[in-house]
Design a protein around this motif. Structure first.
Motif, short mmCIF file in Angstrom:
data_model
loop_
_atom_site.label_atom_id
_atom_site.label_comp_id
_atom_site.label_asym_id
_atom_site.label_seq_id
_atom_site.Cartn_x
_atom_site.Cartn_y
_atom_site.Cartn_z
N SER A 150 -11.98 -47.56 1.18
CA SER A 150 -12.95 -47.39 0.10
C SER A 150 -13.98 -46.31 0.44
O SER A 150 -14.32 -45.47 -0.40
CB SER A 150 -13.65 -48.72 -0.19
OG SER A 150 -14.65 -48.57 -1.18
N ASN A 151 -14.47 -46.32 1.69
CA ASN A 151 -15.43 -45.30 2.10
C ASN A 151 -14.82 -43.91 2.07
O ASN A 151 -15.46 -42.93 1.65
CB ASN A 151 -15.95 -45.61 3.51
CG ASN A 151 -16.82 -46.85 3.55
OD1 ASN A 151 -17.35 -47.27 2.51
ND2 ASN A 151 -16.95 -47.45 4.71
N LYS A 152 -13.58 -43.80 2.52
CA LYS A 152 -12.89 -42.51 2.51
C LYS A 152 -12.71 -42.01 1.08
O LYS A 152 -12.89 -40.82 0.80
CB LYS A 152 -11.54 -42.64 3.20
CG LYS A 152 -10.78 -41.32 3.31
CD LYS A 152 -9.48 -41.51 4.06
CE LYS A 152 -8.72 -40.17 4.15
NZ LYS A 152 -7.42 -40.34 4.86
N GLU A 153 -12.36 -42.92 0.19
CA GLU A 153 -12.20 -42.52 -1.22
C GLU A 153 -13.51 -42.03 -1.81
O GLU A 153 -13.55 -41.05 -2.54
CB GLU A 153 -11.65 -43.71 -2.02
CG GLU A 153 -11.33 -43.40 -3.47
CD GLU A 153 -12.54 -43.47 -4.39
OE1 GLU A 153 -12.58 -42.73 -5.39
OE2 GLU A 153 -13.47 -44.25 -4.08
N ASP A 174 -4.20 -36.50 -6.60
CA ASP A 174 -2.88 -36.78 -6.03
C ASP A 174 -2.95 -37.76 -4.86
O ASP A 174 -2.00 -38.51 -4.61
CB ASP A 174 -2.23 -35.47 -5.57
CG ASP A 174 -1.93 -34.53 -6.73
OD1 ASP A 174 -1.88 -35.01 -7.87
OD2 ASP A 174 -1.78 -33.31 -6.49
N SER A 175 -4.06 -37.76 -4.13
CA SER A 175 -4.18 -38.57 -2.91
C SER A 175 -4.86 -39.91 -3.14
O SER A 175 -4.89 -40.75 -2.24
CB SER A 175 -4.96 -37.79 -1.84
OG SER A 175 -4.36 -36.54 -1.58
N ASN A 176 -5.43 -40.14 -4.32
CA ASN A 176 -6.17 -41.38 -4.58
C ASN A 176 -5.71 -41.99 -5.90
O ASN A 176 -6.50 -42.14 -6.85
CB ASN A 176 -7.68 -41.12 -4.60
CG ASN A 176 -8.20 -40.60 -3.28
OD1 ASN A 176 -8.53 -41.37 -2.38
ND2 ASN A 176 -8.28 -39.29 -3.15
N LEU A 177 -4.44 -42.32 -5.96
CA LEU A 177 -3.88 -42.86 -7.21
C LEU A 177 -4.47 -44.22 -7.56
O LEU A 177 -4.49 -44.61 -8.73
CB LEU A 177 -2.35 -42.97 -7.07
CG LEU A 177 -1.62 -41.65 -6.81
CD1 LEU A 177 -0.12 -41.91 -6.64
CD2 LEU A 177 -1.86 -40.66 -7.94
N ASP A 178 -4.93 -44.97 -6.54
CA ASP A 178 -5.49 -46.30 -6.80
C ASP A 178 -7.02 -46.28 -6.79
O ASP A 178 -7.66 -47.31 -6.60
CB ASP A 178 -4.99 -47.30 -5.77
CG ASP A 178 -5.28 -46.85 -4.33
OD1 ASP A 178 -5.67 -45.67 -4.15
OD2 ASP A 178 -5.12 -47.66 -3.40
#
Length: 409
Positions: A150-153, A174-178
């Motif tokens: 979550s922090n990385k997102e 592309d890297s955070n589909l969720d």
């Protein structure tokens, strides 16, 4: 130490192992080997699960033998058969029958399945504890993993929203589909906005006009193309100013681009123009000084005449190093006794050259023609004349040299 099969799961293990590494059941001190068939099983089982040999059979047999010996000694040393009845004589002479002592009740044997189930129940405790601990560890790991993800997102989201590079925003999507829906929507809208800006920037560049570039900057003041747009506008303005090559055009460039890329070139060009080109204000100044000079002669005003010339004239009508008094003498000399009035009119045919004699100080060489009208008492004498005049005007705007040549017609 010997290698045995775990009685619980059948895995090959050491008989000295505290617990089975596969199923977790206790091993050391909890198992035994069947003396009859060699099967390994738990000590707390009543019989061997393979041959059904009783775990405690030897102890029970010894107990039965001791009991029978005690009974024999109580009967006078006679051994009584289990099926025989002993006869004794009562005090009154009647025979009495002795009954065989009732043997102690035998504890019912548990079945093999019940014994195995009890062993399994006893041995499942460590497994359950281990499972609970493993589950707790997995939960903690999942918590930290989810928190780190979550922090990385969030960091990726904030970086993307601050970026003007469409590739950065597309990489986030592309890297955070969720990722949270609101984050995906915000990044998508930002990406569309940047794509639109790119199209508008391309159109402005292709047009190549200052107006199109200024319109783009007005719509997108914080665009990443701001420096490039300012560079193009600067180049367009300099090209226009240098092609006109006038003081007004060059000064307009400096006013609009005080820190422009061509400031030094503009200043050099202005200096060159000032050194070689007579500007309108300079021509006005030169015309004014000669008008005042000849108006002073017309009015026979010594003060105004002296105010128009330098203290020292390098040459005045052929006299070197003339002074103001020499100019006054000239005025009185041309007024003959028969002249009642004299009028000088200057033709607007000035030829003016200039040269720099100091830091932005200029000297002007002037050529022009003048008409002289004379009122005389003697009508037979000349009343009109035309002169070609050459003069020099110093940086102070005063006449520093003059020569006059009469033009014969």
């Amino acid at each position: 130490m010997a290698i045995i099969k775990c009685p619980e799961c059948g895995r090959q293990i050491s008989d000295k192992a505290p617990v089975c590494p596969n199923c977790g059941v206790e091993i050391a001190g909890k198992i035994m080997k069947c003396p009859q068939c060699g099967e390994i099983y738990f000590r707390d089982q009543e019989m061997c699960p393979n041959c059904h040999h009783l775990t405690r059979s030897s102890g029970q047999a010894a107990q039965g033998t001791n009991t029978r010996q005690a009974e024999s000694q109580g009967n006078g040393g006679q051994i009584v058969s289990p099926n025989a009845q002993a006869t004794t004589t009562k005090p009154n002479g009647q025979p009495a029958t002795n009954r065989q002592p009732t043997p102690p009740p035998v504890k019912p044997q548990k079945s093999q399945n019940e014994t195995a189930n009890q062993a399994k129940k006893k041995n499942h405790g460590p497994l359950i504890v281990a499972f609970v601990i493993a589950l707790a560890i997995c939960g903690v790991c999942f918590y930290f993993y989810s928190n780190a993800k979550s922090n990385k997102e969030m960091e990726s989201y904030e970086f993307a929203m601050k970026s003007d590079d469409p590739l950065v925003l597309q990489t986030y999507l592309d890297s955070n589909l969720d990722a949270p829906a609101e984050h995906i929507q915000a990044v998508t809208e930002r990406l569309e906005e940047l794509k639109k800006q790119d199209v508008e920037w391309t159109n402005a560049v292709v047009s190549g006009t200052k107006a199109a570039l200024e319109d783009y900057l007005a719509k997108h003041p914080d665009t990443e193309h701001k420096a490039e747009a300012m560079h193009k506008i600067d180049s367009i303005d300099w090209a226009d100013a240098s092609s006109k090559n006038t003081l007004e055009a060059l000064q307009a460039y400096l006013n609009a681009h005080d820190e422009g890329e061509h400031v030094d070139e503009a200043q050099t060009a202005i200096k060159s123009l000032k050194a070689n080109t007579v500007q309108p204000n300079e021509k006005t100044m030169i015309v004014s000084v000669f008008r005042h000079f000849f108006q002073a002669i017309n009015a026979k005003s010594e003060g105004d005449l002296q105010a128009s010339v330098a203290p020292i004239l390098t040459n005045f009508l052929g006299k070197p190093d003339a002074i103001k008094a020499d100019v006054v003498t000239f005025m009185h000399k041309i007024y003959k006794d028969d002249i009642t009035r004299m009028t000088w009119r200057l033709n607007n045919d000035y030829e003016i050259d200039k040269k720099e004699v100091g830091d932005e100080e200029y000297e002007y060489t002037v050529k022009f023609s003048a008409l002289q009208d004379i009122d005389r008492t003697d009508d037979s004498k000349e009343k009109h004349a035309k002169y070609h005049i050459s003069a020099t005007v110093n940086p102070d705007g005063l006449i520093s040299a003059m020569s006059m040549t009469k033009i014969l017609e």
